[in-house]
Design a protein around this motif. Structure first.
Motif, PDB file in Angstrom:
ATOM      1  N   CYS A   1      65.643 117.433  98.311  1.00  0.00           N
ATOM      2  CA  CYS A   1      67.182 117.741  97.504  1.00  0.00           C
ATOM      3  C   CYS A   1      66.715 117.921  95.702  1.00  0.00           C
ATOM      4  CB  CYS A   1      68.066 116.808  97.755  1.00  0.00           C
ATOM      5  SG  CYS A   1      69.393 117.007  96.604  1.00  0.00           S
TER       6      CYS A   1
ATOM      7  N   LYS B   1      73.179 126.953  97.897  1.00  0.00           N
ATOM      8  CA  LYS B   1      71.544 127.056  98.497  1.00  0.00           C
ATOM      9  C   LYS B   1      71.084 127.311  99.497  1.00  0.00           C
ATOM     10  CE  LYS B   1      70.285 126.186  93.963  1.00  0.00           C
ATOM     11  NZ  LYS B   1      69.518 126.890  93.370  1.00  0.00           N
ATOM     12  N   LYS B   2      70.028 128.128 100.235  1.00  0.00           N
ATOM     13  CA  LYS B   2      69.594 128.570 101.328  1.00  0.00           C
ATOM     14  C   LYS B   2      68.431 127.448 101.610  1.00  0.00           C
ATOM     15  CE  LYS B   2      70.507 132.533 102.561  1.00  0.00           C
ATOM     16  NZ  LYS B   2      70.140 134.378 103.030  1.00  0.00           N
ATOM     17  N   ILE B   3      68.237 126.702 102.480  1.00  0.00           N
ATOM     18  CA  ILE B   3      67.472 126.509 103.859  1.00  0.00           C
ATOM     19  C   ILE B   3      66.911 127.052 104.107  1.00  0.00           C
ATOM     20  CG2 ILE B   3      66.157 124.009 103.873  1.00  0.00           C
ATOM     21  CD1 ILE B   3      67.709 123.910 100.854  1.00  0.00           C
TER      22      ILE B   3
ATOM     23  N   ALA C   1      74.348 122.834 100.945  1.00  0.00           N
ATOM     24  CA  ALA C   1      73.184 123.950 101.292  1.00  0.00           C
ATOM     25  C   ALA C   1      74.066 125.380 102.961  1.00  0.00           C
ATOM     26  CB  ALA C   1      72.344 123.713 101.489  1.00  0.00           C
TER      27      ALA C   1
ATOM     28  N   PHE D   1      72.135 118.724 104.513  1.00  0.00           N
ATOM     29  CA  PHE D   1      72.339 119.819 103.509  1.00  0.00           C
ATOM     30  C   PHE D   1      73.416 120.266 103.301  1.00  0.00           C
ATOM     31  CE2 PHE D   1      67.288 119.704 104.795  1.00  0.00           C
ATOM     32  CZ  PHE D   1      66.604 119.478 103.453  1.00  0.00           C
TER      33      PHE D   1
ATOM     34  N   TYR E   1      65.337 131.096  99.517  1.00  0.00           N
ATOM     35  CA  TYR E   1      65.825 130.109 100.304  1.00  0.00           C
ATOM     36  C   TYR E   1      65.178 129.634  98.425  1.00  0.00           C
ATOM     37  CZ  TYR E   1      66.327 132.661 104.274  1.00  0.00           C
ATOM     38  OH  TYR E   1      67.103 132.971 105.602  1.00  0.00           O
TER      39      TYR E   1
ATOM     40  N   LEU F   1      73.333 120.641  96.197  1.00  0.00           N
ATOM     41  CA  LEU F   1      73.146 121.891  96.753  1.00  0.00           C
ATOM     42  C   LEU F   1      73.812 123.446  96.845  1.00  0.00           C
ATOM     43  CD1 LEU F   1      69.965 120.826  99.301  1.00  0.00           C
ATOM     44  CD2 LEU F   1      70.154 120.914  96.476  1.00  0.00           C
TER      45      LEU F   1
END
Length: 521
Positions: A201, A9-11, A36, A31, A80, A6
């Motif tokens: 994921c 990536k942004k969660i 992320a 994460f 996101y 990830l």
């Protein structure tokens, strides 16, 4: 090298009080370990930060606290890769609707839809490239907007099975306690946190790799002869002509198909009866407007913003509508029978009509957008009928929504005067959804304000029943959330909730593998 599936990536994690402390820590640790960035967000009520208290299940145990600095109403959701609604009771708290939210409007059965958190998650649900996670009680945030749950396979905490089932979702059981349905990942409790995180994921990676399977619901299930894979892979060059009323179209009935066409790379041209810029009906960009027959709002805040943007000539989206094709200049007017030179004028008319209809070669399909406006300047417009007959004569798909379907009923060969939908299956605005009052439409910006025309001058359902004849049928699907019928070459959508589905079905008709020819009946 570390495994960072990830990376970059942004969660987003939506939290509030009575959160599960170990759950939030688990997201942050796992994460982050996958590369992320985890953003905790909530509703800050105009403050720079809010501190929330965790659940306390054991007597004498001191609750933990969590401070949040991000208000979800201030973020760009498209930044996101995933949005997760925390387990336990934060979803219930985030559904809170204050007097300020309600803008002084009386409380009614649609008020829950106006909660900022509900609107935020609705926007996420409209983007299949954002993975949505709902553990335990989290689906409570979706129950005010049941149309996004209808037909989706999910699981949840046992205490809310009734709520989720009533929203139309399909309750599923798995050994892992986690259910994956394309862009939605659910779990029945936080005890399955590890499997839940891994599933999210995997779905994020599937989006990146282009292998995410589209959601298949009761409303969008392809017919038996259309493979699941045919729902998305439309890469051929296509050009769609979109016909709009100058007296006011319903915003979502343009936005839904247009976004669908844009996503698959179709080119789009717009056309109006006299070449004026079309305008959206004001109530179609007002989330507080209560639809009289339904007794609830039919426009969410996110959709209202999209409609307002395309209705605004100063925006990039709005500029797309600035110079529509002028149908009056494109297609000829049929002479009046009382004209003393009728024979000669009819010869000229047919020659000009032939050339106009031949010019349709560059287009692959026609879409007629609905709303109140088509009642005024499309339904009984001879040039519109000739335009439809041109596509029909070339065997090309013709799609229509809501009151725009009336144009198909009135499109008739002048010699036998039989509707082109005779013997066909169609849908359209049914009598149960027709107004007794409250239908507004506009003419053109700056000349006329919206005004209330009262009930439509005709019941569309009765017109369609007559136009389809004894071997065809009108199918209203009253009480069902959507109604789209494909009986080639026609694709008809009943009303606003069918907008995206109408666009999707037109794409399947053009580029499905094999092409869709019959659906919904």
């Amino acid at each position: 090298m570390s495994y960072l599936p990830l990376q970059g990536k942004k969660i987003a994690i939506l939290v509030n009080s009575q959160y599960i402390a170990q759950e939030i820590k688990g997201y942050q640790e796992k994460f982050t370990a996958y590369g992320a960035k985890v953003d905790l967000m909530s509703r800050l009520w105009g403050q720079t930060e809010q501190t929330f208290v965790s659940e306390v299940e054991q007597e004498g145990k001191t609750p933990e606290t969590l401070t949040v600095w991000i208000d979800f109403t201030q973020v760009n959701l498209n930044d996101y890769a995933a949005v997760i609604m925390a387990a336990n009771y934060p979803s219930v708290r985030l559904r809170w609707l204050s007097d300020q939210d309600a803008s002084g409007q009386p409380i009614n059965n649609s008020s829950g839809r106006l909660s900022p958190a509900v609107q935020f998650i609705y926007q996420a649900m409209m983007n299949p490239k954002i993975i949505k996670g709902f553990p335990c009680h989290a689906l409570w945030l979706l129950t005010p907007i049941p149309e996004v749950l209808a037909g989706r396979k999910v699981t949840c905490n046992r205490v809310m099975l009734g709520d989720v089932s009533n929203a139309g979702a399909i309750i599923s059981e798995t050994a892992s306690g986690v259910v994956v349905d394309s862009d939605i990942v659910t779990s029945d409790s936080d005890s399955h946190r590890e499997a839940f995180i891994e599933a999210i994921c995997q779905q994020i990676q599937a989006v990146d790799q282009g292998t995410l399977q589209p959601a298949i619901t009761a409303a969008t299930t392809p017919s038996a002869n259309v493979s699941v894979e045919s729902v998305i892979p439309y890469l051929r060059e296509r050009k769609i002509l979109i016909l709009l009323s100058e007296w006011g179209y319903w915003g979502e009935e343009l936005v839904g198909p247009l976004e669908t066409f844009d996503k698959v790379g179709y080119q789009v041209s717009f056309c109006t009866p006299t070449g004026r810029r079309p305008n959206a009906i004001a109530v179609s960009m007002d989330p507080l407007y209560i639809d009289p027959p339904l007794g609830r709002s039919v426009t969410c805040v996110a959709m209202a913003k999209k409609v307002a943007e395309i209705d605004d000539p100063s925006t990039n989206q709005g500029k797309r509508l600035d110079t529509p094709i002028n149908l009056r200049q494109w297609f000829p007017e049929r002479p009046y029978w009382s004209d003393s030179q009728l024979v000669r004028l009819m010869e000229i008319y047919y020659e000009r009509l032939r050339r106009a209809q031949e010019s349709l070669d560059e287009f692959d399909a026609l879409l007629i957008v609905g709303g109140s406006g088509p009642i005024v300047d499309l339904a009984n417009n001879q040039r519109v009928h000739d335009l439809i007959l041109g596509f029909y004569g070339q065997g090309k798909p013709v799609a229509a929504e809501c009151y725009g379907v009336t144009c198909l009923a009135f499109a008739r060969n002048i010699e036998n005067k039989q509707s082109i939908i005779w013997g066909k299956q169609v849908t359209g605005h049914c009598i149960e959804y027709d107004y007794k009052d409250g239908t507004g439409f506009m003419r053109s910006r700056g000349q006329f304000l919206d005004f209330n025309m009262g009930p439509p001058p005709y019941p569309l359902e009765y017109i369609l029943r007559d136009a389809t004849g004894p071997d065809g049928a009108y199918i209203g699907n009253f009480g069902h959330p959507t109604s789209v019928i494909v009986d080639y070459p026609f694709i008809t959508g009943r009303s606003t909730p069918d907008s995206y589905l109408t666009g999707q079905k037109l794409v399947e008709v053009l580029d499905g593998e094999p092409p869709l020819r019959r659906w919904g009946w």
